[in-house]
Design a protein around this motif. Structure first.
Motif, mmCIF file in Angstrom:
data_model
loop_
_atom_site.group_PDB
_atom_site.id
_atom_site.type_symbol
_atom_site.label_atom_id
_atom_site.label_comp_id
_atom_site.label_asym_id
_atom_site.label_seq_id
_atom_site.Cartn_x
_atom_site.Cartn_y
_atom_site.Cartn_z
ATOM 1 N N ALA A 1 -20.782 -1.222 5.696
ATOM 2 C CA ALA A 1 -20.472 -1.125 4.265
ATOM 3 C C ALA A 1 -21.769 -1.358 3.513
ATOM 4 C CB ALA A 1 -19.412 -2.147 3.862
ATOM 5 N N SER A 2 -21.866 -0.808 2.330
ATOM 6 C CA SER A 2 -23.154 -0.794 1.638
ATOM 7 C C SER A 2 -23.577 -2.174 1.160
ATOM 8 C CB SER A 2 -23.089 0.167 0.460
ATOM 9 O OG SER A 2 -22.210 -0.327 -0.516
ATOM 10 N N ILE A 3 -24.895 -2.370 1.184
ATOM 11 C CA ILE A 3 -25.550 -3.500 0.549
ATOM 12 C C ILE A 3 -26.407 -2.901 -0.557
ATOM 13 C CG2 ILE A 3 -27.232 -5.360 0.854
ATOM 14 C CD1 ILE A 3 -26.341 -5.439 3.824
ATOM 15 N N THR A 4 -26.157 -3.287 -1.800
ATOM 16 C CA THR A 4 -26.837 -2.595 -2.890
ATOM 17 C C THR A 4 -27.156 -3.539 -4.044
ATOM 18 O OG1 THR A 4 -26.726 -0.667 -4.358
ATOM 19 C CG2 THR A 4 -24.684 -1.877 -4.016
ATOM 20 N N ASN A 5 -28.230 -3.200 -4.773
ATOM 21 C CA ASN A 5 -28.670 -3.969 -5.946
ATOM 22 C C ASN A 5 -28.964 -5.426 -5.585
ATOM 23 O OD1 ASN A 5 -28.556 -1.804 -7.776
ATOM 24 N ND2 ASN A 5 -26.384 -2.148 -8.157
ATOM 25 N N VAL A 6 -29.960 -5.610 -4.740
ATOM 26 C CA VAL A 6 -30.391 -6.943 -4.331
ATOM 27 C C VAL A 6 -31.814 -7.163 -4.845
ATOM 28 C CG1 VAL A 6 -30.902 -8.476 -2.392
ATOM 29 C CG2 VAL A 6 -28.936 -6.916 -2.270
ATOM 30 N N THR A 7 -32.033 -8.257 -5.560
ATOM 31 C CA THR A 7 -33.361 -8.618 -6.046
ATOM 32 C C THR A 7 -33.787 -9.937 -5.415
ATOM 33 O OG1 THR A 7 -33.012 -7.493 -8.167
ATOM 34 C CG2 THR A 7 -34.759 -9.155 -8.067
ATOM 35 N N ILE A 8 -34.950 -9.930 -4.755
ATOM 36 C CA ILE A 8 -35.525 -11.117 -4.128
ATOM 37 C C ILE A 8 -36.808 -11.426 -4.882
ATOM 38 C CG2 ILE A 8 -36.389 -12.117 -1.985
ATOM 39 C CD1 ILE A 8 -34.628 -10.113 -0.479
ATOM 40 N N TYR A 9 -36.805 -12.500 -5.662
ATOM 41 C CA TYR A 9 -37.832 -12.709 -6.679
ATOM 42 C C TYR A 9 -38.313 -14.159 -6.701
ATOM 43 C CZ TYR A 9 -39.615 -13.343 -11.472
ATOM 44 O OH TYR A 9 -40.375 -13.675 -12.570
ATOM 45 N N ALA A 10 -39.637 -14.344 -6.634
ATOM 46 C CA ALA A 10 -40.277 -15.656 -6.867
ATOM 47 C C ALA A 10 -39.818 -16.730 -5.896
ATOM 48 C CB ALA A 10 -40.059 -16.105 -8.316
ATOM 49 N N ASN A 11 -39.581 -16.349 -4.648
ATOM 50 C CA ASN A 11 -39.222 -17.315 -3.616
ATOM 51 C C ASN A 11 -40.454 -17.707 -2.801
ATOM 52 O OD1 ASN A 11 -36.065 -17.116 -3.714
ATOM 53 N ND2 ASN A 11 -36.802 -15.005 -3.735
ATOM 54 N N HIS A 12 -40.432 -18.887 -2.191
ATOM 55 C CA HIS A 12 -41.449 -19.308 -1.232
ATOM 56 C C HIS A 12 -40.809 -19.268 0.152
ATOM 57 C CE1 HIS A 12 -44.948 -20.921 -3.623
ATOM 58 N NE2 HIS A 12 -44.076 -20.586 -4.559
ATOM 59 N N ILE A 13 -41.326 -18.401 1.017
ATOM 60 C CA ILE A 13 -40.740 -18.173 2.336
ATOM 61 C C ILE A 13 -41.857 -18.336 3.357
ATOM 62 C CG2 ILE A 13 -39.476 -16.540 3.774
ATOM 63 C CD1 ILE A 13 -38.618 -15.128 1.131
ATOM 64 N N TYR A 14 -41.776 -19.372 4.201
ATOM 65 C CA TYR A 14 -42.913 -19.644 5.083
ATOM 66 C C TYR A 14 -42.467 -20.357 6.361
ATOM 67 C CZ TYR A 14 -42.736 -24.218 2.658
ATOM 68 O OH TYR A 14 -42.332 -25.415 2.118
ATOM 69 N N ASN A 15 -43.326 -20.242 7.374
ATOM 70 C CA ASN A 15 -43.121 -20.893 8.671
ATOM 71 C C ASN A 15 -41.808 -20.477 9.328
ATOM 72 O OD1 ASN A 15 -45.519 -22.199 8.155
ATOM 73 N ND2 ASN A 15 -44.609 -24.206 7.790
ATOM 74 N N ASN A 16 -41.471 -19.190 9.237
ATOM 75 C CA ASN A 16 -40.297 -18.661 9.926
ATOM 76 C C ASN A 16 -40.781 -17.793 11.085
ATOM 77 O OD1 ASN A 16 -37.917 -19.522 8.142
ATOM 78 N ND2 ASN A 16 -39.357 -18.662 6.664
ATOM 79 N N PRO A 17 -40.485 -18.182 12.328
ATOM 80 C CA PRO A 17 -41.146 -17.570 13.486
ATOM 81 C C PRO A 17 -40.890 -16.079 13.667
ATOM 82 C CG PRO A 17 -40.132 -19.660 14.090
ATOM 83 C CD PRO A 17 -39.670 -19.341 12.708
ATOM 84 N N ALA A 18 -39.775 -15.535 13.144
ATOM 85 C CA ALA A 18 -39.465 -14.119 13.349
ATOM 86 C C ALA A 18 -39.723 -13.266 12.106
ATOM 87 C CB ALA A 18 -38.011 -13.952 13.782
ATOM 88 N N GLY A 19 -40.341 -13.834 11.062
ATOM 89 C CA GLY A 19 -40.660 -13.055 9.876
ATOM 90 C C GLY A 19 -40.117 -13.675 8.617
ATOM 91 N N GLY A 20 -40.636 -13.210 7.478
ATOM 92 C CA GLY A 20 -40.180 -13.721 6.197
ATOM 93 C C GLY A 20 -38.895 -13.056 5.742
ATOM 94 N N ILE A 21 -38.938 -11.718 5.601
ATOM 95 C CA ILE A 21 -37.763 -10.928 5.209
ATOM 96 C C ILE A 21 -37.648 -9.794 6.215
ATOM 97 C CG2 ILE A 21 -36.682 -9.523 3.419
ATOM 98 C CD1 ILE A 21 -38.401 -11.062 1.369
ATOM 99 N N VAL A 22 -36.513 -9.707 6.894
ATOM 100 C CA VAL A 22 -36.342 -8.767 8.000
ATOM 101 C C VAL A 22 -35.115 -7.904 7.748
ATOM 102 C CG1 VAL A 22 -35.880 -8.544 10.464
ATOM 103 C CG2 VAL A 22 -37.474 -10.301 9.654
ATOM 104 N N PHE A 23 -35.303 -6.598 7.868
ATOM 105 C CA PHE A 23 -34.189 -5.660 7.804
ATOM 106 C C PHE A 23 -33.789 -5.316 9.225
ATOM 107 C CE2 PHE A 23 -36.017 -5.524 3.698
ATOM 108 C CZ PHE A 23 -35.014 -5.137 2.818
ATOM 109 N N ASN A 24 -32.518 -5.516 9.529
ATOM 110 C CA ASN A 24 -32.008 -5.284 10.869
ATOM 111 C C ASN A 24 -32.420 -3.907 11.365
ATOM 112 O OD1 ASN A 24 -29.908 -4.467 12.948
ATOM 113 N ND2 ASN A 24 -29.297 -6.581 12.549
ATOM 114 N N SER A 25 -32.863 -3.837 12.616
ATOM 115 C CA SER A 25 -33.375 -2.570 13.148
ATOM 116 C C SER A 25 -32.307 -1.504 13.273
ATOM 117 C CB SER A 25 -34.010 -2.810 14.523
ATOM 118 O OG SER A 25 -33.057 -3.350 15.425
#
Length: 442
Positions: free
Chosen positions: A288-312
């Motif tokens: 089902a669709s995922i739509t109209n998502v805004t990711i803004y002004a966050n601090h994302i760090y020390n995550n071993p598999a990546g900061g923001i990941v889109f499922n392959s």
């Protein structure tokens, strides 16, 4: 002036009801007296319940669950709260504590809720089945004939449980969760069911830690705001079993099917719990669709598999209109934003090092988002881009080099109906994606 209406005093069921000005307050001192106070709320004689002292639930049976159902009068505002900051309900971990169904205008605040005993669950087992033993459940009991729950506020709570989930949300509108801390659950912190639509969910200024999988999972929600929260050391148990016996990674925050109009702003997401954990994960968009998502002004760090990941496994039309801007991403697995597939995601003006002043940044400002076909099979647009602190880059379109200039303007005369994704990639060992724009052909 406080006027006592009546007091029932029994060894196990002491509770009292007082009129304070125009308010009627029921004071609970034990498991049974809290049941009596809830019964008074349901019959309409009380609006407020004050937990006067610590309550210890009996764990030997299925008691100590409190249903707030069919409370739909717009003239009533129900509150359950602790008398002071240290008041704790030691709950029976085998049952739900508070179940809110087909009700509105309910606030639970200023309480600590912990398991009276920590039950052992084999979350690593492929045969494990989650139990219904959530501290707070909102709009979940649809099979029981209950409808929408709305205007629900949870604030200034501390909840620690080893059970699968901390807060369940299903058929609900205008739920506000703020200034609370959540820790220890085996699977999820806040879990939104994908069964029924929920709307206007606000999760502000909370802390999530040491949760087995996702601290927050969004699904089948229309309009949600997740702002100012701290998520750290979640997904630490990595418990979801796969057919080959391995266990999945995932995001400390998971965006699942049917998420629409979501804003993530000013959150801190760091120290993912194991080597397969990212900060934010987008799930498979084919269901089902995922739509109209805004990711803004966050601090994302020390995550071993990546900061923001889109499922392959995302599909071309499953995820649309995502904007990732002005975030600080550092010390995550590179590339820190991982996008696979031909999807409508824009990335710009983010920071990629802890020293923000020296971080590479880039954008495609001035590039149109659409290319008008006007009945033709292809059309033309001017692509414009700029970079900062990044001289060695390639501009890539559909896996081909479009330009190697750090800034520039160049015509793309072959945009088709499928559109095109332009990306700026740092040409070093990181292969960092520092900007992206999706241009739609229409």
């Amino acid at each position: 002036m406080k006027k006592t209406i009546f007091i029932l005093s029994f060894l196990n069921s002491l509770y009292s009801v007082h009129a304070v000005g125009e308010e009627v307050i029921c004071y609970a001192y034990s498991q049974q007296s809290l049941s009596n106070c809830v019964a008074s709320v349901l019959e309409g004689s009380v609006e407020k319940i004050e937990i006067a002292q610590d309550i210890y639930c009996d764990v030997s049976d299925q008691e100590c669950t409190y249903r707030l159902n069919d409370l739909n009068s717009n003239s009533r505002e129900i509150e359950i709260y602790g008398a002071h900051a240290d008041v704790t309900i030691y709950r029976n971990p085998s049952v739900n504590l508070f179940k809110i169904e087909n009700s509105s205008n309910i606030t639970i605040r200023d309480l600590n809720i912990v398991d009276r005993e920590k039950r052992s669950h084999d979350y690593q087992s492929c045969s494990y089945t989650a139990t219904e033993s959530t501290p707070i459940s909102i709009g979940m009991d649809i099979s029981g004939g209950y409808g929408l729950s709305s205007n629900i506020t949870l604030k200034n709570l501390h909840i620690d449980t080893r059970e699968p989930r901390i807060i369940d949300i299903d058929r609900a509108d205008n739920v506000n969760i703020s200034n609370s801390s959540f820790t220890g659950s085996g699977h999820f912190g806040i879990w939104m069911s994908n069964q029924h639509l929920k709307s206007r969910i606000r999760i502000f200024d909370n802390t999530f830690s040491d949760i087995g999988t996702n601290a927050i999972l969004t699904a089948n929600v229309d309009k949600a705001w997740i702002n100012g929260n701290t998520l750290h050391n979640n997904h630490d148990d990595n418990p979801f079993c796969m057919p080959d016996g391995k266990h999945t990674g995932g995001g400390q925050l998971l965006i699942e099917q049917g998420t629409r109009d979501l804003t993530l702003q000013s959150n801190k997401i760091y120290d993912g719990g194991n080597s397969a954990v990212s900060g934010i994960e987008f799930a498979n968009g084919s269901v089902a669709s995922i739509t109209n998502v805004t990711i803004y002004a966050n601090h994302i760090y020390n995550n071993p598999a990546g900061g923001i990941v889109f499922n392959s496994a995302v599909y071309e039309n499953g995820i649309q209109k995502v904007v990732i801007k002005d975030n600080a991403l550092y010390n995550n697995l590179s590339p820190q934003i991982k996008i696979e597939g031909h999807i409508d995601v824009d990335v710009y003006d983010n920071y990629y090092t802890q020293d923000l002043s020296s971080s590479p940044r880039a954008n495609f400002k001035g590039t149109p988002k659409t290319c008008k076909l006007n009945g033709n099979s292809i059309c033309s647009i001017p692509v414009k881009w700029s970079t900062y602190n990044a001289s060695d880059v390639n501009v890539i379109v559909e896996d081909k080099v479009f330009s190697s200039n750090p800034s520039g303007k160049q015509t793309a005369p072959w945009i088709g109906r499928a559109g095109a994704s332009f990306e700026i990639i740092k040409e070093d060992s990181s292969k960092e994606l520092i900007a992206r724009i999706y241009v739609e052909g229409e």
